[in-house]
Motif scaffolding. Structure first.
Motif, short mmCIF file in Angstrom:
data_model
loop_
_atom_site.label_atom_id
_atom_site.label_comp_id
_atom_site.label_asym_id
_atom_site.label_seq_id
_atom_site.Cartn_x
_atom_site.Cartn_y
_atom_site.Cartn_z
N TYR A 25 0.80 -1.29 -0.11
CA TYR A 25 0.10 0.08 -0.37
C TYR A 25 0.91 1.36 -0.20
O TYR A 25 0.63 2.10 -1.07
CB TYR A 25 -0.48 0.07 1.26
N THR A 30 -1.19 -1.76 -4.51
CA THR A 30 -1.68 -2.31 -4.29
C THR A 30 -3.52 -1.93 -5.26
O THR A 30 -2.78 -0.70 -5.79
CB THR A 30 -2.52 -2.16 -2.63
N THR A 34 -8.79 -2.44 -3.10
CA THR A 34 -7.60 -3.01 -1.57
C THR A 34 -6.49 -1.36 -0.86
O THR A 34 -7.00 -0.96 0.42
CB THR A 34 -6.48 -3.10 -1.80
N ARG A 37 -9.12 0.45 1.14
CA ARG A 37 -9.97 -0.25 2.46
C ARG A 37 -8.65 0.05 3.65
O ARG A 37 -9.16 0.49 4.71
CB ARG A 37 -9.82 -1.97 1.82
#
Length: 99
Positions: A25, A30, A34, A37
């Protein structure tokens, strides 16, 4: 059913799930779902939000070619050990013997 089932993109992540993808991330590796999130979780979870700051401080120091702050490295190590330590089921919840 009277409640609406959340879409996968809207489902929250727990701390262990975030820890598994945190480096990707932070490196923008990502997928968009994702990333959203993880961002949502780190905004709501003080513990994980602090870890994002710690990772960023370490990454910035390494990019500059300087030694990362020892306290930041130790904090990061403690965070990982706390998530993956004995007595958890890998999802951040305690296991009861025989359960």
């Amino acid at each position: 059913m009277w409640w609406k089932r959340r879409q996968p993109a809207e489902r929250s992540m727990n701390c262990v799930q975030v820890a598994r993808v945190l480096q990707a991330y932070l490196d923008a590796e990502t997928d968009e779902v994702t990333a959203r999130r993880v961002a949502a979780h780190t905004e709501d979870c003080r513990r994980c939000g602090l870890e994002v700051e710690t990772y960023r401080k370490i990454k910035k120091a390494l990019t500059r070619g300087t030694e990362p702050d020892a306290d930041a490295v130790e904090r990061l190590r403690g965070f990982a050990e706390g998530l993956l330590g004995p007595g958890t089921d890998g999802e951040g919840t305690e296991q009861t013997p025989g359960a």
